[in-house]
Design a protein around this motif. Structure first.
Motif, PDB file in Angstrom:
ATOM      1  N   ALA A 165       2.259   0.937   6.936  1.00  0.00           N
ATOM      2  CA  ALA A 165       1.681  -0.065   6.034  1.00  0.00           C
ATOM      3  C   ALA A 165       1.595  -1.429   6.714  1.00  0.00           C
ATOM      4  O   ALA A 165       0.620  -2.167   6.527  1.00  0.00           O
ATOM      5  N   LEU A 166       2.609  -1.755   7.493  1.00  0.00           N
ATOM      6  CA  LEU A 166       2.583  -3.032   8.210  1.00  0.00           C
ATOM      7  C   LEU A 166       1.561  -3.022   9.341  1.00  0.00           C
ATOM      8  O   LEU A 166       1.194  -4.083   9.858  1.00  0.00           O
ATOM      9  N   ASP A 167       1.137  -1.835   9.721  1.00  0.00           N
ATOM     10  CA  ASP A 167       0.046  -1.700  10.687  1.00  0.00           C
ATOM     11  C   ASP A 167      -1.281  -1.518   9.946  1.00  0.00           C
ATOM     12  O   ASP A 167      -2.225  -0.942  10.478  1.00  0.00           O
ATOM     13  N   ASP A 168      -1.296  -2.007   8.701  1.00  0.00           N
ATOM     14  CA  ASP A 168      -2.509  -2.089   7.881  1.00  0.00           C
ATOM     15  C   ASP A 168      -3.021  -0.751   7.358  1.00  0.00           C
ATOM     16  O   ASP A 168      -4.195  -0.649   6.963  1.00  0.00           O
ATOM     17  N   ALA A 169      -2.177   0.269   7.302  1.00  0.00           N
ATOM     18  CA  ALA A 169      -2.606   1.529   6.704  1.00  0.00           C
ATOM     19  C   ALA A 169      -2.938   1.315   5.231  1.00  0.00           C
ATOM     20  O   ALA A 169      -2.178   0.704   4.489  1.00  0.00           O
ATOM     21  N   GLU A 170      -4.082   1.819   4.818  1.00  0.00           N
ATOM     22  CA  GLU A 170      -4.492   1.820   3.414  1.00  0.00           C
ATOM     23  C   GLU A 170      -4.268   3.193   2.790  1.00  0.00           C
ATOM     24  O   GLU A 170      -4.083   3.316   1.586  1.00  0.00           O
ATOM     25  N   VAL A 171      -4.321   4.211   3.642  1.00  0.00           N
ATOM     26  CA  VAL A 171      -4.134   5.605   3.240  1.00  0.00           C
ATOM     27  C   VAL A 171      -3.106   6.223   4.184  1.00  0.00           C
ATOM     28  O   VAL A 171      -3.180   6.024   5.401  1.00  0.00           O
ATOM     29  N   ILE A 172      -2.149   6.959   3.629  1.00  0.00           N
ATOM     30  CA  ILE A 172      -1.190   7.700   4.451  1.00  0.00           C
ATOM     31  C   ILE A 172      -1.265   9.169   4.054  1.00  0.00           C
ATOM     32  O   ILE A 172      -1.125   9.512   2.877  1.00  0.00           O
TER      33      ILE A 172
END
Length: 289
Positions: A165-172
């Motif tokens: 998320a901190l690496d800008d993930a919008e979807v995991i």
């Protein structure tokens, strides 16, 4: 833009040709339902490990000839899946090798090729006897937005999803071969305590990071393992949008991920409201311990 997200629940064994046939069926089912991202279970190419040990460590008592077949992310199996995928983003699990070590890996592909690879970092129940651990978490761009990958036990550690998320993930997409409890097995998989944990982790990781969470899992049995299914799509507010329950199938949800993230983060933005300066000492002490 509205996108279809899908997570598969199914049983995958050692027969790679049969695995590819199953994957093709799921891709076509997903395409018919307007899906842009399809996540398939951990080890859907070549099957998982057979847990035969009965001790507390749950050791994977595998003979070399019974281990999952080694594949290359640039090899023919992934190339076939890329051709199946076309415009869709498809996430699969396999036993990968760099020539020296085996890794339990997840690969995301489209018809244009490999988008990203994740090597499982956290290793339960003696998995380290047969696989080397991955060494990090990184998101990457995809047709469905900034995407991160996790594998099974990775989701039990908040730092894993938070790093993405901190690496800008919008979807995991988290792909699993998550089993039922082996020490206090419930009569019904739906009531199993490890099923409860699987579902709890999915909702918590989605909510605390306010991301779209796509969770695939194996079903059926392999060796002494009995998998809990419950593939699902979870919204950034922690709400389960679709689930297969204990059955085989495809959990599909359509949403606009950008709009969903904006709505979830409007009043309380968990990533933005963090206070990293206050966490430093505790984190340093944990790392040094």
């Amino acid at each position: 833009m509205t996108i279809g997200f899908a997570a598969a629940a199914a049983n995958f064994g050692r027969d790679v040709e049969e695995n590819l046939r199953q994957i093709g069926t799921f891709v076509e089912m997903a395409r018919a339902r307007g899906v842009g991202l399809l996540a398939l279970p951990e080890a859907c190419l070549g099957g998982y490990l057979s847990v035969l040990g009965s001790g507390r460590d749950g050791s994977h008592d595998e003979k070399p000839e019974s281990l999952p077949p080694v594949m290359d992310v640039d090899g023919p199996e992934i190339a076939r899946i890329a051709r199946m995928a076309g415009e869709m983003t498809v996430v699969v699990g396999l036993c990968e090798s760099d020539g020296a070590e085996r890794y339990n890996s997840a690969v995301a592909v489209t018809g244009d090729g490999v988008l990203g690879v994740h090597r499982k970092v956290h290793q339960p129940l003696g998995e380290n006897l047969h696989y080397a651990a991955g060494d990090g978490f990184a998101s990457f761009d995809s047709p469905v937005g900034r995407l991160g990958l996790l594998i099974c036990y990775d989701k039990a550690f908040p730092e894993s999803a938070r790093a993405l998320a901190l690496d800008d993930a919008e979807v995991i997409a988290c792909i699993s071969a998550w089993p039922a409890s082996r020490t206090a097995t419930a009569a019904s998989l739906a009531d199993d305590r490890w099923t409860h944990r699987f579902n709890l982790f999915d909702a918590a990781r989605a909510l605390e990071n306010q991301v779209v969470w796509v969770s695939a899992n194996q079903t059926g049995t392999f060796g002494s393992l009995r998998f809990v299914g419950h593939a699902k799509v979870v919204g950034p507010g922690g709400e389960v949008l679709a689930t297969t329950g204990v059955d085989d199938g495809l959990a599909v949800a359509h949403l606009d991920p950008q709009a969903a993230l904006e709505t979830a983060r409007r009043a309380m933005f968990h990533l933005g409201d963090r206070r990293p300066a206050t966490y430093g000492a505790a984190i340093r002490e944990a790392v040094d311990a």
